[in-house]
Design an enzyme around this catalytic site. Structure first.
Site, PDB file in Angstrom:
ATOM      1  N   HIS A  97       0.806  -1.222   0.000  1.00  0.00           N
ATOM      2  CA  HIS A  97       0.000   0.000   0.000  1.00  0.00           C
ATOM      3  C   HIS A  97       0.842   1.276   0.000  1.00  0.00           C
ATOM      4  CE1 HIS A  97       0.398  -0.259   4.517  1.00  0.00           C
ATOM      5  NE2 HIS A  97       0.457   1.047   4.380  1.00  0.00           N
ATOM      6  N   ASP A 127       0.008  -7.520   1.065  1.00  0.00           N
ATOM      7  CA  ASP A 127       0.454  -6.161   1.403  1.00  0.00           C
ATOM      8  C   ASP A 127       1.972  -6.060   1.464  1.00  0.00           C
ATOM      9  OD1 ASP A 127       0.138  -3.459   1.838  1.00  0.00           O
ATOM     10  OD2 ASP A 127      -0.102  -3.653   4.005  1.00  0.00           O
ATOM     11  N   SER A 203       4.767   2.294   7.994  1.00  0.00           N
ATOM     12  CA  SER A 203       4.385   1.172   7.137  1.00  0.00           C
ATOM     13  C   SER A 203       5.553   0.727   6.271  1.00  0.00           C
ATOM     14  CB  SER A 203       3.218   1.574   6.233  1.00  0.00           C
ATOM     15  OG  SER A 203       2.046   1.762   6.979  1.00  0.00           O
TER      16      SER A 203
END
Length: 354
Positions: A97, A127, A203
């Protein structure tokens, strides 16, 4: 003055000390606990410091640039995240993402260099993504083994939240074996839950153990909660990264149905001796799909695929791996109280999100 002899041994293994002076002995007894606590804190701090020093040079900041169009005007917008170098020749692991559909990727190394970067492979279903940079003197991380993780062990997160480069937070592994749904809709298994603080920009950064080995890839935060953060287990990440580097994608199969989880009637479970008490109700079938060619119909309830019980859509997704592409498999369904066996040949699915 009466002579008192006091012997102390802390949890950290200090040698006994003695004194013939009452006030000194009492002072030692009063502060003995704090000395032991300080020693334990020093050990904890040293573990965090050593791990951070080991891994931080391998952590990178990632800026992903995309073009957004609105009202006949195009403007560039961006997102940021973290990643870490996994090979000496410049492969970097991060979250899907962070870089998905990015038209331009900018990477900033810990030493300030900005090498050229491009996307190697992207897998929204897990992901995870791999990008590559071209620069000398790169320091790769050491990959650990998430199979040996224990709840309560030290977990250190390193990343670039809000653009603050190489920020370190520490906590513990709060839980193991969690499941987390990716943006593509597929379920990611073996997720690590930790209370090491994560923020936007973390992230794709590494979750590290006390030895400086990668145990996970930080991926998500439950925003309303405090101390509930998630990381993809490193064993999953190693598997996905290997295929992305080799093929640029992860092969998965599909049969072409839309369905929902349903409970089976107990009478049907007993009558057909089924290994599950629920299945997947087929709501629709794609034209010319493996499901249609194999004879599957709307209203059928799938209970078994290739010899494995199917109790839910997620269970079916797990079975539809790349190894099933082109392989004739047996599909067991309940149709109007009858148990039927169908032959079906799954095809390769297109990447999600394209």
């Amino acid at each position: 003055m009466k002579t008192v002899k006091v012997a102390l041994r802390s949890q950290a293994g200090f040698e006994p000390v003695s004194s013939s002076h009452t006030s000194l002995s009492e002072n030692a007894a009063t502060h003995g606990g704090s000395l032991a606590d300080q020693s334990l804190l020093d050990s904890y701090s040293q573990a965090v410091v050593s791990a951070a020093e080991e891994v931080s040079p391998s952590v990178v900041n990632i800026e992903a640039r995309k073009t957004a169009s609105s009202h006949r005007r195009s403007r560039e917008r961006g997102g940021s995240g973290s990643g870490f170098i996994i090979t000496p020749d410049g492969f970097i692991l991060t979250n899907s993402h962070v870089v998905h559909r990015a038209e331009r990727i900018e990477v900033v190394l810990a030493d300030g260099r900005r090498p050229d970067a491009h996307l190697i492979g992207d897998d929204p279903d897990s992901d995870l993504a791999v990008i590559r940079i071209y620069a000398p003197n790169l320091k790769p991380v050491r990959m650990g083994d998430s199979a040996g993780l224990r709840v309560g062990q030290l977990a250190i997160a390193i990343g670039n939240p809000y653009g603050f480069q190489c920020t370190v937070t520490a906590g513990v592994v709060s839980a193991l074996g969690r499941s987390f749904r990716a943006r593509s809709g597929r379920l990611i298994d073996n997720i690590i839950q930790t209370d090491a603080a994560l923020n936007p920009g973390n992230s794709g950064g590494p979750l590290v153990n006390s030895r400086g080995e990668i145990i996970g890839v930080n991926t998500a935060v439950i925003l309303p909660a405090q101390g509930i953060c998630f990381a993809i287990a490193v064993n999953t990440a190693k598997h996905v990264a290997g295929w992305l580097i080799k093929d640029g994608k992860i092969r998965r199969s599909y049969i072409g149905v839309a369905g929902q989880d349903v409970k089976l009637h107990r009478r049907s479970v007993r009558h057909h001796n089924l290994p599950v008490e629920s299945g997947v109700l087929v709501l629709s079938i794609e034209p010319d799909s493996p499901a249609q060619v194999g004879g599957l119909r709307e209203g059928d309830v799938v209970v078994e695929f290739s010899g494995h019980p199917v109790a839910s859509i997620d269970a079916l997704h797990k079975l539809l791996s790349g190894a099933q592409v082109g392989v004739r498999s047996r599909l067991v369904v309940i149709r109007r109280s009858e148990k039927l066996e169908l032959d079906i040949v799954p095809e390769e699915s297109l990447p999600q999100g394209n």
